[in-house]
Design an enzyme around this catalytic site. Structure first.
Site, PDB file in Angstrom:
ATOM      1  N   HIS A  88       0.830  -1.213   0.000  1.00 24.90           N
ATOM      2  CA  HIS A  88       0.000   0.000   0.000  1.00 24.90           C
ATOM      3  C   HIS A  88       0.863   1.262   0.000  1.00 24.90           C
ATOM      4  CE1 HIS A  88       1.043   0.776   4.184  1.00 24.90           C
ATOM      5  NE2 HIS A  88       0.881  -0.521   4.391  1.00 24.90           N
ATOM      6  N   GLU A 133      -2.265  -7.394   6.872  1.00 15.61           N
ATOM      7  CA  GLU A 133      -0.970  -7.480   7.547  1.00 15.61           C
ATOM      8  C   GLU A 133      -1.094  -8.444   8.721  1.00 15.61           C
ATOM      9  OE1 GLU A 133       2.116  -7.593   7.488  1.00 15.61           O
ATOM     10  OE2 GLU A 133       2.700  -5.473   7.319  1.00 15.61           O
TER      11      GLU A 133
END
Length: 197
Positions: free
Chosen positions: A15, A86
């Site tokens: 990201h 994550e």
């Protein structure tokens, strides 16, 4: 050769740069900074000639925002999957962001000790398993196509070498850096890794 026999090209990206609402580690959070939004736009520009068929993303806001910016510029849709998130912060929630409570465990994961876990969190075996399941799903749904997957640096560095042939995991993934994997029913190989400034 039919499309069912053609490999899927999966471009995996971290990201864009994010800022966090809390000064401590939390399981959620992180919104793109102006620089992160620009990085997401630049990612789309780099991929403009690749005929991206779809964008898949982690459910965390910083990844979703990156995916939505890139997808809008590429003219495709976005699908979220929790398995691309994550790794969980576990008992480290509430630890100041300027401390790294994961360093020792993460180093052991990269050395192959996949059953080690962050206290109150996941083991590497679990992270690799959930990431691999989603990447297999993506490959199965897009034979012969190229897709973009937005995830997170820690999860990507850990999972991709176990899911695809990769000589050595990247030492670091900068924001919106990409790993490119060719996946077919018989083999998965990482064929490129970039490091944008």
């Amino acid at each position: 050769m039919s499309s069912l026999q053609c490999p899927t090209t999966i471009i995996l990206a971290r990201h864009g740069e994010a800022t966090y609402e809390s000064p401590t580690w939390q399981p959620e959070g992180g919104c793109l900074t102006p620089a992160g939004r620009a990085q997401a736009g630049a990612l789309a520009e780099r991929l403009a000639g690749r005929r991206i068929a779809h964008v898949w993303t982690s459910t965390l806001a910083r990844a979703v925002q990156t995916a939505e910016i890139a997808a809008a510029r590429l003219g495709v849709s976005v699908t979220t999957r929790a398995g691309l998130r994550e790794f969980e912060v576990g008992d480290a929630a509430g630890t100041p962001l300027d401390e790294d409570p994961f360093a020792d465990t993460y180093a052991r994961w990269l050395e192959g000790e996949l059953d080690e876990r962050i206290a109150g969190g996941e083991s590497a075996t679990e992270i690799v398993g959930r990431m691999s399941a989603v990447l297999d799903e993506i490959a199965d749904q897009h034979p012969g196509e190229t897709v973009l997957v937005i995830s997170h640096g820690g999860a990507l560095r850990l999972a991709v070498p176990h899911w695809a042939r990769l000589e050595a995991p990247p030492q670091r993934l900068t924001n919106c850096a990409t790993l490119e994997v060719r996946a077919d029913p018989d083999d998965r190989a990482c064929v490129a890794w970039d490091r944008p400034a």
